[in-house]
Design an enzyme around this catalytic site. Structure first.
Site, short mmCIF file in Angstrom:
data_model
loop_
_atom_site.label_atom_id
_atom_site.label_comp_id
_atom_site.label_asym_id
_atom_site.label_seq_id
_atom_site.Cartn_x
_atom_site.Cartn_y
_atom_site.Cartn_z
N SER B 63 7.89 1.68 6.30
CA SER B 63 8.16 1.24 4.93
C SER B 63 6.92 0.96 4.10
O SER B 63 7.01 0.81 2.90
CB SER B 63 9.06 0.00 4.94
N LYS B 100 5.26 -6.53 3.93
CA LYS B 100 5.68 -6.02 2.62
C LYS B 100 4.66 -6.49 1.58
O LYS B 100 3.84 -7.35 1.85
CB LYS B 100 7.06 -6.61 2.25
#
Lengths: 378, 146
Positions: B63, B100
């Site tokens: 991701s 993230k």
């Protein structure tokens, strides 16, 4: 004079939770890797009634019912985290003596507001290492230690920082604290103090006749009582009345050392000397650290290496310790630098005779005890 | 993208200096490649000191690949640093560390963005405080095969 005792709350558990923070609100215990006995519990595990030293297999039902996470000890990791903790404390405290893997005394005499300092230390360690610590501050080491106990006893109110600012506060705590919570008293002595002199609280100990304490018990108990009155008897450097929780054998070399063979010989000697001290206090070590470094004054080829080795089982056997030290040394050794100092540090002790065998763990040497007893005479 | 601890890092007291081989151009060869620079230590460079709050984590998942973090990369994470919007962070979400980029939405609520078109941002629930474990300072990406 003011001293602070800083220690990590349930150190082994907190260390494990650092990398699994999602377990923080659940009960957690750490078991010794040799015999599977509980060696550390977080507050939630304590609340379930899990006792220190309890064998894990006895608890199986309770652990499953309450979803208790059980970790087996990772002594290398705990030692490396402890090294960081102590480095931070060295940075924040004017003077420091390391007491054990998770505990150190700081001399905070020069600090204007020790309580503010204590809170700062607690917050910094929480932020940098994610470890919760308690800070107790008093005018003697024994009072600092008792303040630390109070800090944790009333965690919600103190935030794990307690400063015995004045006589009134000190007296209040001494009147409340059971004598067994006083540094160096312990369960056996506290039973005798109660039976022989009717002393059950720290306050009664502080006010007992010093000569009587010395005659019935020892000079150490007498000094402990004086410390509770605020009279400093245990000097700041290495005055611990307790058994050592860490044994260090190191030396600067007279002549510069280059070869691995020379270093090995030195390190074996250190391991042997440390082993003798270990046996004298009837402890077994779980962890060994070996280091070698160049002179601090020769910045040219400076090198410092250190290895932490978890021993396969708690041991006081010179051969095991020497073997671990040499193994570690070989991986940290670099040819080239001129070595000026080396050493061996033993830590994470258990008492001799308290461990029972684990079916699946490596077996300690079978003839070790007799042989080591013989070595004790030579 | 998730992360797991790979090793407890044990900083040496004296970091090991390595020669810094000058600049390396990703475009055309630099005419200034010759100048000599003093030795550097990788420990010092990424901020590892004996008292440091730096830990190494192994990243896994895809991701964050547009941020240059690939499956299996090593992350140098500072636990002590306060996260700012824009930082790549290690956050605690459920029983996991996730990697993230931290952002704020229009209402100023924290948002965790993936850097891969195939992944949605993570929005936290009403009463769910965001727990940031650390801030990623460096990513070590292996180029040569083993």
């Amino acid at each position: 004079m003011a001293f602070a005792l800083i220690d990590a709350n349930s150190f082994y558990c907190s260390a494990e939770l650092l990398f699994q923070p999602w377990l923080r609100d659940k009960p957690v215990v750490v078991a010794s890797n040799n015999d599977g006995c509980v060696v550390s519990r977080n507050d939630l595990a304590k609340a379930l009634g899990i006792k220190m030293g309890q064998p894990v297999f006895e608890l199986r039902g309770l652990l499953a019912r309450n979803e208790v996470s059980v970790f087996s000890s990772n002594y290398e990791f705990y030692q490396s985290l402890s090294n960081r903790l102590m480095s931070i404390l060295e940075e924040l405290a004017p003077r420091l003596t390391i007491n054990s893997i998770d505990e150190a005394f700081a001399d905070v005499s020069g600090i204007a507001n020790p309580e503010v300092w204590g809170r700062y230390v607690r917050d910094e360690i929480q932020r940098r290492l994610g470890l919760p610590v308690g800070v107790g501050i008093g005018s003697t080491k024994t009072l600092a230690k008792l303040a630390n106990w109070a800090a944790k006893r009333w965690k919600a109110r103190t935030g794990c920082v307690a400063y015995l600012r004045d006589r009134t506060r000190q007296e209040k705590l001494l009147r409340y604290a059971p004598v067994g919570e006083v540094w160096g008293i312990g369960p056996r002595l506290s039973k005798r103090l109660a039976n022989e002199l009717g002393i059950t609280t720290a306050w009664q100990l502080a006010n007992a006749e010093p000569k009587l304490l010395r005659r019935h018990f020892s000079a150490t108990v007498e000094r402990t009582a004086r410390e509770l009155q605020g009279i400093q008897c245990f000097p700041f450097v290495d005055g611990s009345p307790e058994r050592k929780q860490m044994i260090v054998c190191s030396r600067s070399f007279g002549a510069k050392v280059f070869s691995l063979e020379q270093l090995e010989r030195a390190v074996v000697t250190f391991a042997a000397r440390a082993a003798v001290k270990l046996r004298q206090q009837a402890s077994l070590a779980n962890c060994l650290q070996v280091f070698a470094r160049t002179s601090l004054f020769s910045p040219g080829d400076s090198y410092s290496g250190s290895r932490i080795i978890a021993l396969p089982y708690p041991t006081d056997d010179t051969r095991d310790l020497a073997q671990a030290a040499i193994g570690g040394l070989r991986t940290l050794y670099r040819p080239g630098p001129t070595y000026a100092k080396a050493g061996v540090v033993l830590s994470q002790f258990v008492e001799h005779g308290t461990i029972t065998g684990d079916l699946f763990a490596p077996k300690p040497r079978s003839n070790s005890e007799q042989l080591m007893r013989v070595l004790g005479f030579v | 993208m998730n992360a797991s601890l790979i090793a407890s890092l044990s900083p040496s007291l004296q970091p090991q200096p390595l020669p810094l081989g000058g600049q390396a151009s990703c475009g055309f060869p630099s005419p200034a490649a010759d100048y000599q620079v003093p030795d550097l230590s990788l420990d010092t460079l990424v901020g590892i000191r004996p008292s440091s709050s730096i830990f190494l984590l192994r990243a896994w998942g895809e991701s964050m690949q547009d941020a240059g973090i690939h499956d299996g990369d090593l992350l140098v994470v500072d636990k002590g640093r306060r996260a700012q919007p824009g930082d790549v962070v290690v956050a605690v979400i459920g029983p996991e560390f996730v990697v993230k980029r931290l952002a704020l939405d229009e209402e100023g609520q924290p948002l965790l963005l993936a850097e891969n078109a195939g992944y949605d941002p993570i929005r936290l629930g009403e009463d769910e405080p965001l727990e940031i474990w650390g801030v990623c300072l460096w990513v070590l990406h292996r180029l040569a095969g083993r």
